[in-house]
Motif scaffolding. Structure first.
Motif, mmCIF file in Angstrom:
data_model
loop_
_atom_site.group_PDB
_atom_site.id
_atom_site.type_symbol
_atom_site.label_atom_id
_atom_site.label_comp_id
_atom_site.label_asym_id
_atom_site.label_seq_id
_atom_site.Cartn_x
_atom_site.Cartn_y
_atom_site.Cartn_z
ATOM 1 N N SER A 56 74.668 103.175 70.717
ATOM 2 C CA SER A 56 73.597 104.037 71.238
ATOM 3 C C SER A 56 73.116 104.995 70.155
ATOM 4 O O SER A 56 71.927 105.352 70.121
ATOM 5 C CB SER A 56 74.074 104.800 72.474
ATOM 6 N N ALA A 57 74.018 105.422 69.258
ATOM 7 C CA ALA A 57 73.604 106.349 68.196
ATOM 8 C C ALA A 57 72.516 105.701 67.331
ATOM 9 O O ALA A 57 71.541 106.354 66.955
ATOM 10 C CB ALA A 57 74.807 106.742 67.337
ATOM 11 N N GLY A 68 76.263 98.448 77.074
ATOM 12 C CA GLY A 68 77.455 99.270 76.920
ATOM 13 C C GLY A 68 78.721 98.680 77.506
ATOM 14 O O GLY A 68 79.821 99.109 77.157
ATOM 15 N N LEU A 69 78.610 97.696 78.392
ATOM 16 C CA LEU A 69 79.805 97.173 79.068
ATOM 17 C C LEU A 69 80.726 96.430 78.106
ATOM 18 O O LEU A 69 81.917 96.304 78.351
ATOM 19 C CB LEU A 69 79.399 96.249 80.227
ATOM 20 N N GLY A 122 83.902 102.942 75.489
ATOM 21 C CA GLY A 122 83.526 104.296 75.092
ATOM 22 C C GLY A 122 82.020 104.502 74.949
ATOM 23 O O GLY A 122 81.559 105.627 74.782
ATOM 24 N N GLU A 123 81.265 103.422 75.015
ATOM 25 C CA GLU A 123 79.806 103.537 74.855
ATOM 26 C C GLU A 123 79.182 104.054 76.166
ATOM 27 O O GLU A 123 79.738 103.850 77.240
ATOM 28 C CB GLU A 123 79.240 102.148 74.492
ATOM 29 N N LEU A 174 71.642 105.929 78.593
ATOM 30 C CA LEU A 174 70.825 105.587 77.423
ATOM 31 C C LEU A 174 69.344 105.833 77.730
ATOM 32 O O LEU A 174 68.602 106.380 76.903
ATOM 33 C CB LEU A 174 71.040 104.113 77.031
ATOM 34 N N LEU A 175 68.934 105.472 78.930
ATOM 35 C CA LEU A 175 67.534 105.676 79.323
ATOM 36 C C LEU A 175 67.215 107.166 79.429
ATOM 37 O O LEU A 175 66.162 107.622 78.968
ATOM 38 C CB LEU A 175 67.251 104.970 80.653
#
Ligand code: 5AD
Length: 424
Positions: free
Chosen positions: A165-166, A194-195, A199-200, A206-207
């Motif tokens: 995500s970063a 992310g699944l 840790g994500e 994210l949205l």
């Protein structure tokens, strides 16, 4: 996803100093991005490749690159392609611009340092000297690990893998700084973001973080899978103004027997309940879906279940495909392609005609109403083009708004697949 890949390639070429030309005949470099999700798409590529052979014959200096799902990720398949299309100079797997970067560097094109970095993914940031991009597609989940029995994508795009995500958010901040106003987060099953990464953050977060980036006016996401879309996602869309109330949720068929044979993991009633839940939470939500007609074993009665499901669910758009067997897929290896082409076409036309009639009727009620659009482009005629939050294309007469502006317009004409409007 191909649109995203093409935007990245275009940016890379432009940052290497190449400029777009309108006609392939005048190009020094030609890149063809490819889709093989259906036989029809694949046939189109071969036609175009034969044309590029003529161009190469006329101009031996022309460099031709082939990208995407026809190329795939398996190196020995590239050798087969090289043999079959000896006039192609470069082969790029889907979403992988590394071979192109290497080629440009080898040829002495100066690449900006961040582009020259030896990263496999993410691809370079889209940037365009040839025009301001307002909408950019940003991959979030690469590949797909699901096994819908008809689908070739897992074999062509590889295993499911979420980008950090970063990286995604840094890329979107940079895009916003370059004038981008709408981002579309992508995944074959975007809900699974992310699944695969302990840790994500997950898609709803994210949205939300994307929507909070200054300059980003609209955020979309696609494609959702009926079995993976979550209440948290629906809640995020309902409560975040920048998140457009539009869902792309392929159902593929309305017959439970066919859905089971496709291994989709839900039945028609599940789908109807899901859509009812979305509309209860977000009454103005738009819906798009995909249908495959003529899957092996689909009887007339099974198709009728698809047709009646579409009338009950009433999507704003249906992408209708005729089944074609794809290499390596379970259905192509185990099920005969037994619905005749003429019957597939008849079913396709029935769905399309019903859709057209339903939308003509539904959109008539929009005439005189005000809608909000994000201006994306100015047509040569001066008309502004943009979309409503629920993704209907709108052409605006007598407007001086610039690309990137959110404006309110009044609908003056409504067809099944687009609207015409004037400033409100
Ligand atoms: N035949 C026809 N349509 C297909 N699709 C995927 N695989 C096939 C196939 N083998 C359609 C599905 C999917 C869309 C991208 O393409 O409807 O949602």
């Amino acid at each position: 996803m191909n649109e995203a890949d093409a935007q990245r390639v275009a940016s890379l070429l432009e940052s290497a100093g190449l400029h777009p030309v309108a006609d392939a005949k005048n190009a020094a470099f030609l890149l063809i991005n490819t889709c093989v999700v259906r036989q029809q798409a694949e046939d189109k590529i071969y036609k175009r490749l034969r044309y590029t052979a003529q161009l190469k014959h006329r101009n031996p200096d022309l460099v031709i690159a082939l990208m995407g799902c026809l190329v795939g990720r398996i190196p020995h398949e590239h050798d087969a392609l090289r043999e079959r299309f000896p006039w192609i100079d470069l082969f790029l797997p889907p979403s992988d611009v590394q071979p192109l970067k290497a080629y440009l560097q080898e040829q002495g094109f100066p690449l900006p340092p961040d582009m020259a970095a030896d990263d496999f993914l993410p691809a370079p940031l889209p940037r365009s000297q040839s025009g301001q991009r307002i909408v950019v597609h940003v991959p979030a989940v690469m590949g797909c690990s699901h096994a819908c029995t008809y689908c070739v994508i897992p074999y062509r795009r590889g295993r499911e893998h979420s980008r950090p995500s970063a990286d995604i958010l840094a890329e979107i901040r940079s895009l916003a700084g370059q004038g981008v106003r709408e981002v579309v987060l992508l995944g074959q099953i975007v809900d699974r973001y992310g699944l695969d990464a302990p840790g994500e953050i997950l898609l709803p977060e994210l949205l939300r973080q994307t929507a909070a980036i200054p300059g980003i006016l609209r955020v979309r996401f696609l494609t959702s899978h009926p079995a993976w879309i979550t209440p948290e996602l629906i809640e995020a869309v309902a409560s975040t103004p920048q998140l457009c109330p539009y869902f792309e949720i392929p159902v593929q068929a309305g017959s439970d027997a066919i859905l089971a044979a496709m291994r989709r993991g839900y039945n028609a009633a599940d789908y109807e309940n899901l859509i009812a839940g979305i509309r209860a939470a977000i009454p103005q939500a738009g819906l798009s879906t995909d249908i495959i007609v003529g899957f092996p074993g689909e009887t007339d009665a099974m198709f009728a279940e698809t047709a009646t499901l579409m009338e009950r669910v009433a999507p704003d758009m249906i992408r209708i495909a005729k089944y074609s067997p794809r290499p390596l897929t379970w259905s192509s290896r185990h099920l005969p392609d037994d619905v005749p082409e003429a019957e597939k076409e008849r079913r396709r036309i029935l769905l399309e005609t019903a859709l057209r009639e339903r939308l003509t009727h539904k959109h008539a009620a929009l005439v005189g109403q005000a809608v909000e659009i994000l201006v994306e482009t100015i047509e040569p005629s001066g008309r502004r083009h943009g979309r409503t939050p629920d993704y209907k294309p709108v052409f605006v007469d007598r407007s001086s708004a610039q690309p990137g502006e959110l404006i309110r317009v009044r609908v003056t004409w409504a067809g099944p697949f687009s609207l015409i409007a004037e400033p409100a």
